[in-house]
Design an enzyme around this catalytic site. Sequence first.
Site, mmCIF file in Angstrom:
data_model
loop_
_atom_site.group_PDB
_atom_site.id
_atom_site.type_symbol
_atom_site.label_atom_id
_atom_site.label_comp_id
_atom_site.label_asym_id
_atom_site.label_seq_id
_atom_site.Cartn_x
_atom_site.Cartn_y
_atom_site.Cartn_z
ATOM 1 C CD GLU A 192 40.028 38.961 30.076
ATOM 2 O OE1 GLU A 192 40.483 38.146 29.236
ATOM 3 O OE2 GLU A 192 40.549 39.125 31.329
ATOM 4 C CD GLN B 86 40.350 36.266 37.271
ATOM 5 O OE1 GLN B 86 39.376 36.069 38.064
ATOM 6 N NE2 GLN B 86 41.650 35.879 37.465
ATOM 7 C CE1 TYR C 161 29.993 24.472 44.432
ATOM 8 C CE2 TYR C 161 28.870 26.766 44.033
ATOM 9 C CZ TYR C 161 29.286 25.233 43.457
ATOM 10 O OH TYR C 161 28.840 25.042 42.408
ATOM 11 N N GLY D 120 33.099 32.336 37.334
ATOM 12 C CA GLY D 120 33.841 32.246 38.625
ATOM 13 C C GLY D 120 35.027 33.193 38.821
ATOM 14 C CB SER E 276 23.609 21.176 38.360
ATOM 15 O OG SER E 276 25.018 21.380 38.052
ATOM 16 C CB ALA F 41 38.722 24.434 29.621
#
Length: 338
Positions: A291, A288, A53, A282, A149, A207
């Site tokens: 939330e 965010q 990453y 993420g 993963s 998504a």
Amino acid sequence: MEYKKLGNTGLKVSPICLGTMNYGDPVSEEEAIRIVNDAIEAGVNFIDTADMYSGGKSEEIVGKAVKGKRDSMVIATKVCGKSGPGPNDRGLSRKHIMQAVEGSLKRLQTDYIDLYYAHTPDYDTPLEETLLAFNDLVHQGKVRYIGCSNFAAWQLCKGLGLSDLYKLARFECVEPPYNLLTRDIELELVPLCKSEKIGMCVYNPLAGELLTGMHEFGKPPAEGRFTHKMMGPGYLDRYWSELNFKAVDRLKQLAKDHGCTLAQFAIAWILNNDTITSVLSGTTAIKQLSENIAAAEITLSEEELKVCDDVWLMFRPTRYPYVKSPDEVKQVLDLSKK
């Protein structure tokens, strides 16, 4: 926050796992550290990163962010991605794993990794070789638990069999994509994890931001995952379709009727599945994060879950699958009695 056991281990993690793929690009180090600190304050103890990453920058930022509180955190990182120009600078060979783990430990400023994932399958390396290397890391104390993963159910099952046969550390957690528009893991992977008590930490719960409701089909995507210079094309190919937008329209109304945002509804729906341990969030902004964390407290009704199933049938119309669910087996048995 109610913590959950990771599979068959004694390790307890938060139902929201902080995903850090965007740390370093596009999220600045300063903002990322603020997000991590806010997440910890809200009760999140589970952080997910990977050596690939942002070219390793994500791990560096996570290391700085948890300094002084490392032992109270559960840090997951991954190995397999390209880390250099050489032919052995990728994959799940013993050579690459042993090199990669040292780099991750250095960037994370720690002497152990709580959960070390095989990021993707490596079809060039025998799974025995990978598991033997992981097992050595566990015995050396550099890794506490291992996971995988993007593995198919058969690959995870093969790994479990090898670990049992050779008495090696086993995969204790799997990390697949899962959301209201992507439910294929329910066919085989979820039942396998439930049967063998494997933890499930799922990614892409929104998504690629489509399940935020912020986009409109026929218009350019708003700035975010779909416009990212490196990841954007992949996300567009994965989720940007007219059929997906039709599904989102139905789900928007469902979330509105419940009294929450679509993003919260989507995360709450995932956590309604008791086989799921944690959801990767993420987030790129503190708003965010708040939330998404609130979604862990939302309970959905049977009627709402039924509507979600109806939406999924838009993608998977009635067909005859070779795998039989418990309900389908019961129906067959009931018929045989008549």
